[in-house]
Scaffold this motif. Structure first.
Motif, mmCIF file in Angstrom:
data_model
loop_
_atom_site.group_PDB
_atom_site.id
_atom_site.type_symbol
_atom_site.label_atom_id
_atom_site.label_comp_id
_atom_site.label_asym_id
_atom_site.label_seq_id
_atom_site.Cartn_x
_atom_site.Cartn_y
_atom_site.Cartn_z
ATOM 1 N N ASP A 74 -4.895 -14.548 7.685
ATOM 2 C CA ASP A 74 -4.783 -15.998 7.433
ATOM 3 C C ASP A 74 -4.046 -16.250 6.125
ATOM 4 O O ASP A 74 -3.193 -17.136 6.042
ATOM 5 N N ALA A 75 -4.407 -15.471 5.093
ATOM 6 C CA ALA A 75 -3.768 -15.653 3.778
ATOM 7 C C ALA A 75 -2.262 -15.379 3.889
ATOM 8 O O ALA A 75 -1.446 -16.105 3.312
ATOM 9 N N ILE A 76 -1.900 -14.348 4.654
ATOM 10 C CA ILE A 76 -0.477 -14.001 4.833
ATOM 11 C C ILE A 76 0.255 -15.134 5.561
ATOM 12 O O ILE A 76 1.299 -15.612 5.125
ATOM 13 N N ARG A 77 -0.347 -15.565 6.679
ATOM 14 C CA ARG A 77 0.290 -16.630 7.486
ATOM 15 C C ARG A 77 0.459 -17.902 6.670
ATOM 16 O O ARG A 77 1.515 -18.524 6.659
ATOM 17 N N ASN A 78 -0.599 -18.247 5.950
ATOM 18 C CA ASN A 78 -0.574 -19.470 5.149
ATOM 19 C C ASN A 78 0.509 -19.390 4.073
ATOM 20 O O ASN A 78 1.277 -20.321 3.858
ATOM 21 N N MET A 257 -4.189 0.282 -1.286
ATOM 22 C CA MET A 257 -5.143 -0.633 -0.628
ATOM 23 C C MET A 257 -5.123 -2.055 -1.188
ATOM 24 O O MET A 257 -5.776 -2.945 -0.663
ATOM 25 N N LEU A 258 -4.349 -2.269 -2.242
ATOM 26 C CA LEU A 258 -4.466 -3.517 -3.009
ATOM 27 C C LEU A 258 -4.237 -4.762 -2.147
ATOM 28 O O LEU A 258 -4.924 -5.769 -2.307
ATOM 29 N N ALA A 295 -2.074 -11.699 -0.034
ATOM 30 C CA ALA A 295 -2.905 -10.697 0.660
ATOM 31 C C ALA A 295 -3.806 -9.980 -0.339
ATOM 32 O O ALA A 295 -4.986 -9.712 -0.069
ATOM 33 N N ALA A 296 -3.256 -9.671 -1.525
ATOM 34 C CA ALA A 296 -4.055 -8.947 -2.532
ATOM 35 C C ALA A 296 -5.201 -9.814 -3.056
ATOM 36 O O ALA A 296 -6.320 -9.326 -3.243
ATOM 37 N N ILE A 297 -4.927 -11.097 -3.266
ATOM 38 C CA ILE A 297 -5.989 -11.986 -3.758
ATOM 39 C C ILE A 297 -7.142 -12.033 -2.751
ATOM 40 O O ILE A 297 -8.314 -11.953 -3.112
#
Ligand code: PMP
Length: 435
Positions: A74-78, A257-258, A295-297
């Motif tokens: 979701d974070a990536i898409r957003n 993995m970050l 993505a990392a956040i």
């Protein structure tokens, strides 16, 4: 049958040097392990022929929360809707730096890059900028990346690329003291991983005294201690790995993995090295891209919640205990070393790795991806049922190994050749006596 995979390998040989290069090449894997994948979900991969696998390699680390973790997706898409690579960073860079500084004890600042190799190379540059000295003490055979100063191959590498490195044997404290003595008053820093996790051998935890000795020597010499957490990050603890030894580095390196698979790595450091960090010139066209930062956040948010950690610990224990029992029941003794979240699984009385190779080959034929030489990684996309499925498969495989014990074929010549070539560089300790 891996028809499509084979065809892709043949096509790649024409247009990509070496086909697939580096750690993701299946060159060192048993025959029959697929090279190409078309789909990932949770802890599963699908190869180019449509076969499904339980993947214990976890992309060699980046898969921490499960492939396609819903909130990370979701974070990536957003973020993609708004911006990604631009003429400057998005505000997320500041948010991410604050998040890392809040989470990691020694960190007062963060810099972002793409790969672990970027992070370790930046860290050594900062150490030299801080001290105005040249020598870096580094563990023999420890992997810190693929640039000429760190790659495990000497092809294309000049002695000059390494003339300011002094190697020590990570299992021998005296050899560390010697290396520091050798550096004299030209010691810029020491770079070390939290434990020894090299290929083709049992993994070694460093005793607390070793971590403390390294810290003390750096303090005495006013040199910079760099902890390379690129592989171990958030799989040993939800923080800095040597905190449990009461040791904090001056700089730490993070990657893999970050962003739970998105390309991003980081260098963290203390106030003492901040000026030096701001004095060097490092950059990259994609280092400030916003999507991996988003993505990392989100990955860090889930890491802070900590439930993933309990999960990967539990899955790791379940796998280790289950394999131990089953191996024994069929007359095999495993050498399972490293933390349960990063298992290295070898066989005792297997000096040329042929049992490990056949084990992994049969597992792959039955839909389970294991490595016979590299540590693996547990991820939170696994489930108890999935692990139990792997254990069930392993029973079938152990049974076949037992029936064929006298006739297990030797590992492929290509693997032996490569290993023998790299042996001195890998600093192989335990099981390197290949014919
Ligand atoms: N340091 C360590 C300890 C690693 O394990 C790795 C990658 N395996 C690296 C550095 C280099 O990371 P990358 O492959 O992202 O450049």
């Amino acid at each position: 049958m891996l028809r499509n995979d084979k065809r892709l390998i043949e096509r790649a040989e024409q247009v990509v040097p070496g086909g697939v290069y580096g750690h993701m090449s299946t060159y060192l894997m048993p025959d029959g392990v697929p090279q190409y994948y078309t789909k990932s979900k949770g802890t599963y991969l699908w190869d180019a022929d449509g076969n499904k696998y339980f993947d214990c390699l976890s992309a060699y680390g980046p898969n921490l929360l499960g492939y396609g973790n819903a909130q990370v997706q979701d974070a990536i898409r957003n973020q993609l809707e708004h911006c990604d690579t631009m003429s400057g960073p998005s505000p997320l860079m500041v948010d991410l730096a604050e998040a890392m500084v809040d989470m990691i004890d020694h960190a007062n600042w963060a810099m972002f890059c793409k790969n672990g190799t970027d992070a370790t190379s930046i860290a050594t540059t900062i150490a030299r900028a801080k001290t105005g000295r040249s020598k870096i003490v580094v563990g023999r055979g420890i992997y810190h990346g693929c640039l000429p100063w760190s790659t495990p191959s000497m092809e294309g590498v000049q002695p000059a690329d390494r003339m300011n490195l002094i190697y020590f044997d990570v299992t021998d404290m005296d050899s560390f003291t010697d290396a520091v003595r050798q550096a004299g008053d030209d010691l810029a820093g020491v770079i070390v991983t939290p434990y020894r996790h090299e290929v083709f051998g049992d993994q070694h935890f460093f005793p607390q005294e070793m971590a403390q000795l390294i810290r003390k020597s750096c303090d005495e010499k006013e040199a910079v201690l760099i902890l390379d957490e690129v592989r171990t990050g958030f799989r040993l603890s939800v923080g800095s790995a040597w905190s449990e030894h009461g040791v904090q580095p001056d700089i730490s390196c993070w990657g893999k993995m970050l962003g739970n698979g998105q390309p991003i790595s980081a260098v963290l450091g203390t106030d003492e090295v901040k000026q030096a960090a701001s004095s060097i010139y490092v950059t990259g066209s994609f280092w400030f891209s916003a999507v991996p930062m988003a993505a990392a956040i989100e990955t860090l948010r889930q890491v802070r919640e900590g439930s993933y950690f309990k999960q990967i610990m539990a899955y790791g224990r379940r796998l280790r205990a289950g394999l131990e029992d089953r191996a024994r029941a069929f007359g095999f003794e495993l050498s399972q070393t490293g933390p349960v979240t990063m298992p290295q699984i070898l066989f005792r009385e297997d000096p040329d790795f042929r049992i490990a190779y056949r084990f992994c080959q049969l597992l792959a034929q039955n839909g389970v991806l294991f490595s016979p030489y590299h540590n693996m990684f547990m991820n939170a996309g696994m489930t108890d049922e999935a692990i139990d499925g792997v254990l069930e498969t392993s029973e079938k495989v152990f049974a076949e190994l037992k029936d064929t014990r006298g006739n297990i074929p030797a590992i492929p010549d290509r693997v032996t050749e490569k290993l023998n070539k790299r042996k001195p560089l890998l600093g192989l300790g335990q099981k390197q006596k290949l014919a």
